[in-house]
Design an enzyme around this catalytic site. Sequence first.
Site, PDB file in Angstrom:
ATOM      1  N   ASP A  49      -0.110  -3.884   9.150  1.00  0.00           N
ATOM      2  CA  ASP A  49      -1.372  -3.483   9.800  1.00  0.00           C
ATOM      3  C   ASP A  49      -2.524  -4.740   9.331  1.00  0.00           C
ATOM      4  OD1 ASP A  49      -1.969  -2.954   7.186  1.00  0.00           O
ATOM      5  OD2 ASP A  49      -2.939  -1.120   7.494  1.00  0.00           O
ATOM      6  N   LYS A  92       4.841  -2.245  15.537  1.00  0.00           N
ATOM      7  CA  LYS A  92       4.175  -1.940  14.439  1.00  0.00           C
ATOM      8  C   LYS A  92       4.647  -0.247  14.438  1.00  0.00           C
ATOM      9  CE  LYS A  92       0.103  -0.525  12.074  1.00  0.00           C
ATOM     10  NZ  LYS A  92      -0.977   0.263  12.568  1.00  0.00           N
TER      11      LYS A  92
END
Length: 222
Positions: free
Chosen positions: A139, A121
């Site tokens: 997220d 991420k």
Amino acid sequence: MTKAEKVEFTIKTLDNLYPEIPIPLDHKDPYTLLIAVLLSAQSTDVKVNQITPILFRVADNPFDMVKLTVEEIREIIRPVGLSPMKAKGIHGLSHILIEKYKGEVPQEIELLEELPAVGHKTASVVVSQAFGIPAFPVDTHIHRLMYRWGFSNGKNVVQTEKDAKRLFPKEIWNRLHLQIIWYGREYSPARGWNLEKDIITKTIGRKSVINTYLKTKKTAKK
């Protein structure tokens, strides 16, 4: 509505609400963004934006960062949480950037993921926001909303990312992932969620999610 129409509705709604998308983490270049994103793990952007100016006054590049000890970095970043791991990661990746990349941040996700404390991420956010390379960092907000909207099964963030990339055109990934984050914070939060204000979920949302919400509301009124 067909899946394609739901996707189109979502994109149009988000474009209307967020024609300009601010990047949540304050930074001035790829290195400071990388550090800010690393610090944001299990913390809030607000907290990170309070701490990074203090850290970057001392060291805003890998050459200055390696002059600090891990303990000195840890002391500065302590308020964002997980400071032992993050301090070690920041110090370690700064060394590697100097040794392998002449102090520059690489633009490839795979190379970024090789750095200490940098996961998929974080790497995706950096290539997207620092270099404009299409990526779709997932997220908690995106993971939650992709499920609420019936676009993903909610099993894990890896699957959510695959589904997002399959559904949405590549050329809008970079702005869309930020739009969804802002929308999640303002209109479709995990706690204190008001379906009436959440136009996207109200219009195209997963029926089971909406029914659970309405049942909870009824029970609360009793």
